[in-house]
Design a protein around this motif. Structure first.
Motif, PDB file in Angstrom:
ATOM      1  N   GLY A  35      45.024  59.875  49.618  1.00  0.00           N
ATOM      2  CA  GLY A  35      44.545  60.557  48.433  1.00  0.00           C
ATOM      3  C   GLY A  35      43.119  60.181  48.107  1.00  0.00           C
ATOM      4  N   ARG A  36      42.692  60.639  46.925  1.00  0.00           N
ATOM      5  CA  ARG A  36      41.343  60.396  46.466  1.00  0.00           C
ATOM      6  C   ARG A  36      41.363  59.780  45.069  1.00  0.00           C
ATOM      7  N   ARG A  37      40.337  58.933  44.778  1.00  0.00           N
ATOM      8  CA  ARG A  37      40.206  58.326  43.461  1.00  0.00           C
ATOM      9  C   ARG A  37      38.776  58.512  42.988  1.00  0.00           C
ATOM     10  N   THR A  38      38.586  58.750  41.715  1.00  0.00           N
ATOM     11  CA  THR A  38      37.231  58.911  41.194  1.00  0.00           C
ATOM     12  C   THR A  38      36.510  57.574  41.232  1.00  0.00           C
ATOM     13  N   ARG A  39      35.170  57.693  41.305  1.00  0.00           N
ATOM     14  CA  ARG A  39      34.373  56.468  41.245  1.00  0.00           C
ATOM     15  C   ARG A  39      34.555  55.771  39.894  1.00  0.00           C
ATOM     16  N   ALA A  40      34.742  56.568  38.848  1.00  0.00           N
ATOM     17  CA  ALA A  40      34.939  55.982  37.524  1.00  0.00           C
ATOM     18  C   ALA A  40      36.195  55.099  37.493  1.00  0.00           C
ATOM     19  N   MET A  41      37.256  55.574  38.139  1.00  0.00           N
ATOM     20  CA  MET A  41      38.482  54.779  38.174  1.00  0.00           C
ATOM     21  C   MET A  41      38.275  53.498  38.976  1.00  0.00           C
ATOM     22  N   THR A  42      37.595  53.611  40.110  1.00  0.00           N
ATOM     23  CA  THR A  42      37.321  52.430  40.930  1.00  0.00           C
ATOM     24  C   THR A  42      36.490  51.403  40.155  1.00  0.00           C
ATOM     25  N   THR A  43      35.477  51.886  39.449  1.00  0.00           N
ATOM     26  CA  THR A  43      34.638  51.000  38.643  1.00  0.00           C
ATOM     27  C   THR A  43      35.453  50.336  37.538  1.00  0.00           C
ATOM     28  N   ALA A  44      36.329  51.106  36.890  1.00  0.00           N
ATOM     29  CA  ALA A  44      37.159  50.558  35.809  1.00  0.00           C
ATOM     30  C   ALA A  44      38.098  49.474  36.336  1.00  0.00           C
ATOM     31  N   LEU A  45      38.674  49.710  37.508  1.00  0.00           N
ATOM     32  CA  LEU A  45      39.554  48.709  38.106  1.00  0.00           C
ATOM     33  C   LEU A  45      38.785  47.425  38.421  1.00  0.00           C
ATOM     34  N   ALA A  46      37.605  47.579  39.000  1.00  0.00           N
ATOM     35  CA  ALA A  46      36.814  46.407  39.365  1.00  0.00           C
ATOM     36  C   ALA A  46      36.366  45.622  38.136  1.00  0.00           C
ATOM     37  N   MET A  47      35.883  46.334  37.133  1.00  0.00           N
ATOM     38  CA  MET A  47      35.403  45.660  35.925  1.00  0.00           C
ATOM     39  C   MET A  47      36.546  44.965  35.187  1.00  0.00           C
ATOM     40  N   THR A  48      37.669  45.624  35.074  1.00  0.00           N
ATOM     41  CA  THR A  48      38.815  45.019  34.379  1.00  0.00           C
ATOM     42  C   THR A  48      39.329  43.811  35.147  1.00  0.00           C
ATOM     43  N   GLY A  49      39.333  43.912  36.472  1.00  0.00           N
ATOM     44  CA  GLY A  49      39.754  42.763  37.273  1.00  0.00           C
ATOM     45  C   GLY A  49      38.847  41.571  37.069  1.00  0.00           C
ATOM     46  N   GLY A  50      37.535  41.818  37.080  1.00  0.00           N
ATOM     47  CA  GLY A  50      36.592  40.730  36.841  1.00  0.00           C
ATOM     48  C   GLY A  50      36.753  40.127  35.465  1.00  0.00           C
ATOM     49  N   VAL A  51      36.966  40.974  34.462  1.00  0.00           N
ATOM     50  CA  VAL A  51      37.168  40.486  33.091  1.00  0.00           C
ATOM     51  C   VAL A  51      38.413  39.599  33.013  1.00  0.00           C
ATOM     52  N   CYS A  52      39.483  39.995  33.667  1.00  0.00           N
ATOM     53  CA  CYS A  52      40.721  39.186  33.647  1.00  0.00           C
ATOM     54  C   CYS A  52      40.487  37.794  34.216  1.00  0.00           C
ATOM     55  N   VAL A  53      39.794  37.721  35.351  1.00  0.00           N
ATOM     56  CA  VAL A  53      39.531  36.422  35.975  1.00  0.00           C
ATOM     57  C   VAL A  53      38.664  35.555  35.066  1.00  0.00           C
ATOM     58  N   VAL A  54      37.599  36.137  34.528  1.00  0.00           N
ATOM     59  CA  VAL A  54      36.681  35.382  33.670  1.00  0.00           C
ATOM     60  C   VAL A  54      37.394  34.921  32.394  1.00  0.00           C
ATOM     61  N   LEU A  55      38.216  35.774  31.808  1.00  0.00           N
ATOM     62  CA  LEU A  55      38.948  35.384  30.605  1.00  0.00           C
ATOM     63  C   LEU A  55      39.893  34.214  30.879  1.00  0.00           C
ATOM     64  N   ALA A  56      40.520  34.213  32.045  1.00  0.00           N
ATOM     65  CA  ALA A  56      41.392  33.085  32.400  1.00  0.00           C
ATOM     66  C   ALA A  56      40.587  31.795  32.480  1.00  0.00           C
ATOM     67  N   TRP A  57      39.401  31.873  33.087  1.00  0.00           N
ATOM     68  CA  TRP A  57      38.542  30.687  33.159  1.00  0.00           C
ATOM     69  C   TRP A  57      38.146  30.223  31.757  1.00  0.00           C
ATOM     70  N   LEU A  58      37.801  31.170  30.900  1.00  0.00           N
ATOM     71  CA  LEU A  58      37.371  30.813  29.542  1.00  0.00           C
ATOM     72  C   LEU A  58      38.515  30.195  28.745  1.00  0.00           C
ATOM     73  N   GLU A  59      39.721  30.719  28.912  1.00  0.00           N
ATOM     74  CA  GLU A  59      40.850  30.134  28.193  1.00  0.00           C
ATOM     75  C   GLU A  59      41.093  28.700  28.642  1.00  0.00           C
ATOM     76  N   PHE A  60      40.811  28.430  29.887  1.00  0.00           N
ATOM     77  CA  PHE A  60      40.952  27.075  30.421  1.00  0.00           C
ATOM     78  C   PHE A  60      39.872  26.155  29.871  1.00  0.00           C
ATOM     79  N   LEU A  61      38.658  26.668  29.740  1.00  0.00           N
ATOM     80  CA  LEU A  61      37.523  25.827  29.343  1.00  0.00           C
ATOM     81  C   LEU A  61      37.377  25.682  27.834  1.00  0.00           C
TER      82      LEU A  61
END
Length: 484
Positions: A35-61
Motif C-alpha cells: 500500500g501507500r502512506r502519505t508523507r504527512a503520516m510518516t512524519t507524524a509517526l516519526a515525530m511522535t516516536g521521537g517525542v515518546c523516547v525523549v519524554l521517557a528520558w525526561l521522566e527519568f531525569l
C-alpha cells in the motif's frame, strides 16, 4: 488534503497525484508493503516516536517533574495509538498494545507510586517510540534518492538512542551497576589507605593522616588535626563526616591539606580552639544503610580508646556532617539518644551521651526518601541525589525510609544542633523541619538559612570560600561556644 483509501491491493492516494496498479507516479505517497502512506503520516509517526523516547528520558531525569512529564507521556501514547490504528498497516496490534501498556502503567504509577510500574512505564514508552520510528523508516520510498545519504546518520542516531535508553531503563530498575561503574573509574571501597600514615604540619596544625580505625569495613581511615601542634592542651573534638551522596567523597574534601578552592572547614575550627577529626566511610551500594552508622560508631570507639595517644579530649565531642554525611551523623546521634530506635535498628550505642555535646548539619539529607526533591529545583542535583539515595537504601520500602528519617526519630535527649543549608538545589525544607521538631521536643538549636534576596546559595555552600561561608563559620562557632 490527501486521502488514503485502504480497501485492498488497489490502494490509492488521492491528492496532488495518484498511483494505482497501472503504475502512475505519486510524489506525495510513500510505499508501505503493498500500500501507500502519505508523507504527512510518516512524519507524524516519526515525530511522535521521537517525542515518546525523549519524554521517557525526561521522566527519568526530572525527578520533581514526574507528574507533569507523566501526563505528557500519556498524551503522547494516546496520539501514538491513534496514529498506529489509523495507519492500518502491518504489526498494528504491536503498536496499539505498547500504547495501551504505556497509558495504563503511567497512570497507575502516578496514582500508586509503585516503583515497578515506573520501570514498566519507561520501558513501554521507549519501546513505543522506537516502534513508531521503525514504522516510519520502513515506510520511506525505496526510490528516495536520499535513502543512502540518510541511512548512516540515522543508524548512528538510533544506536546512540538505544544505548541511552538501555541506560535509562537499567538505571531506573537499579542504579547500582551505574555507581559501581563510576567506582571502577575513581573513588571506590578499599581496605588500603590513600597514603601511608604520617605526621606533618599543615597551617600550624599537626596532621596525622590515614589512621586506620577499623578492619571489618572498607575506607575505615581518618585524619586528626591537633591545633597549634600541641596535644597537651585540652580542647573539644570536632568530628566531621564528608558528603558525596554516600557513593563518593573523601575526608580531605575542602581540608587545609588539599590544593583546592574549597573552604577549609578545619581551619576555622582549629582557630576556635578545637582539635579536628575527619572520617571516611564505606560507599553504597556495596554497603548500605545503616552500615555507615555502625562504621561511625567504630571510629568513635577507636578515638575513645586512643584519645591519650593522639591528644584528644573525647569527653567534649561535636559531630558534624555535610550532605550525606549529615544523615550519617544525625542517624548516629539518634542511636545514641533514642534507646527504642537503637533497638529497632539493632545497633548498640558506642559513646557516652554526656560526651556528645552538639551536632552540626550542613546541607544534610535528613529524610532520604525526599533526597531527589531538593528545594528550588535543580534537575542535576535532584537526579544525582535520587540515584545516590536509591543506592544508600531501598527508597521503595516505605518502612525503611521512615526508619532512616532523622527528623521523625529525634527525642528530647538529642544533642543541641546547629542546622544550616543553602537555598538552591538543596534541602532547606528538611533543615527547617528538623529545627521545628527539636523546638517541639525542647532541644536547643539554631537554624541558619538565607533567602534568595540575600544570596543564591547552592547545596553545601559552606564548602566554597565566600562571605556567606565566613558568616556561617562565625555563627556556628558562636552557637557551639555556649554549649561545648
Amino acid at each position: 488534503m490527501p486521502f488514503v483509501n485502504c480497501t485492498g491491493n488497489d490502494t490509492r492516494l488521492l491528492g496532488s497525484a495518484l498511483e494505482n496498479e497501472e503504475g502512475k507516479t505519486v510524489p506525495d505517497g510513500i510505499e508501505v508493503g503493498a500500500g501507500r502512506r502519505t508523507r504527512a503520516m510518516t512524519t507524524a509517526l516519526a515525530m511522535t516516536g521521537g517525542v515518546c523516547v525523549v519524554l521517557a528520558w525526561l521522566e527519568f531525569l526530572l525527578i520533581r517533574q514526574q507528574l507533569a512529564v507523566g501526563l505528557w507521556v500519556i498524551a503522547a501514547a494516546v496520539v501514538a495509538t491513534c496514529l498506529v490504528s489509523a495507519d492500518a498497516r502491518k504489526h498494528v496490534a504491536v503498536g496499539t498494545s505498547l500504547g495501551s501498556v504505556t497509558v495504563v502503567a503511567q497512570a497507575a504509577w502516578l496514582v500508586t507510586g509503585i516503583h515497578a510500574l515506573w520501570v514498566t512505564t519507561l520501558t513501554a514508552t521507549i519501546a513505543l517510540g522506537f516502534f513508531l520510528l521503525a514504522t516510519a523508516w520502513a515506510g520511506r520510498s525505496e526510490a528516495s534518492t536520499r535513502r543512502a545519504a540518510t541511512a548512516i546518520p540515522a543508524g548512528f542516531a538510533a544506536v546512540v538512542a538505544l544505548v541511552v535508553s538501555a541506560v535509562v531503563v537499567s538505571t531506573a530498575a537499579s542504579p547500582a551497576p551505574l555507581v559501581r561503574s563510576l567506582h571502577a573509574l575513581g573513588q571506590s571501597n578499599s581496605f588500603e589507605p590513600d597514603a601511608q600514615s604520617a605526621t606533618t604540619m599543615v597551617d600550624g596544625a599537626r596532621l596525622t593522616n590515614d589512621i586506620e580505625y577499623g578492619s571489618t569495613l572498607p575506607n575505615s581511615f581518618l585524619d586528626i588535626y591537633i591545633a597549634d601542634d600541641d596535644p597537651s592542651v585540652g580542647r573539644p573534638t570536632y568530628i566531621t563526616v564528608h558528603g558525596g551522596g554516600w557513593i563518593v567523597g573523601d575526608k580531605t574534601d575542602g581540608a587545609p591539606s588539599t590544593d583546592s578552592r574549597g573552604a577549609s572547614w578545619a581551619g576555622p575550627m582549629l582557630d576556635a580552639g578545637y582539635n579536628v577529626v575527619s572520617v571516611n566511610y564505606a560507599f553504597a551500594p556495596s554497603y548500605r544503610f545503616p552500615t555507615q552508622t555502625i562504621q561511625l560508631g567504630q571510629a568513635m570507639q577507636f578515638l575513645e580508646t586512643n584519645a591519650d595517644r593522639y591528644g584528644l579530649d573525647m569527653s567534649r565531642v561535636v559531630l558534624a556532617g555535610t550532605s550525606a554525611g549529615g544523615h550519617i551523623v544525625g542517624n548516629y546521634a539518634t542511636v545514641q539518644t533514642n534507646s527504642d530506635y537503637a533497638r529497632a535498628l539493632g545497633i548498640e550505642p558506642t559513646m557516652d551521651r554526656n560526651a556528645l555535646k552538639a551536632t552540626v548539619f550542613e546541607s544534610a539529607a535528613l529524610d532520604v526518601g525526599r533526597a531527589g526533591a531538593p528545594q528550588s529545583p535543580s534537575p542535576s542535583n535532584g537526579f544525582f541525589f535520587d540515584v545516590a539515595a536509591r543506592n544508600y537504601l531501598d527508597t521503595t520500602d516505605a518502612a525503611l525510609v521512615a526508619q532512616a528519617n532523622v527528623i521523625d526519630n529525634v527525642t528530647t535527649d538529642f544533642p543541641p544542633s546547629f542546622i544550616s543549608d543553602g537555598n538552591t538545589g538543596t534541602f532547606p525544607d528538611q533543615a527547617a523541619e528538623l529545627s521545628a521538631e527539636l523546638d517541639r521536643v525542647g532541644v536547643a538549636n539554631r537554624l541558619n538559612l538565607y533567602s534568595k534576596n540575600e544570596a543564591r546559595l547552592d547545596h553545601s555552600f559552606m564548602s566554597v570560600d565566600s562571605q556567606w561561608t565566613d558568616e556561617y563559620s562565625r555563627l556556628k562557632i558562636e552557637f557551639l561556644r555556649g554549649i561545648v
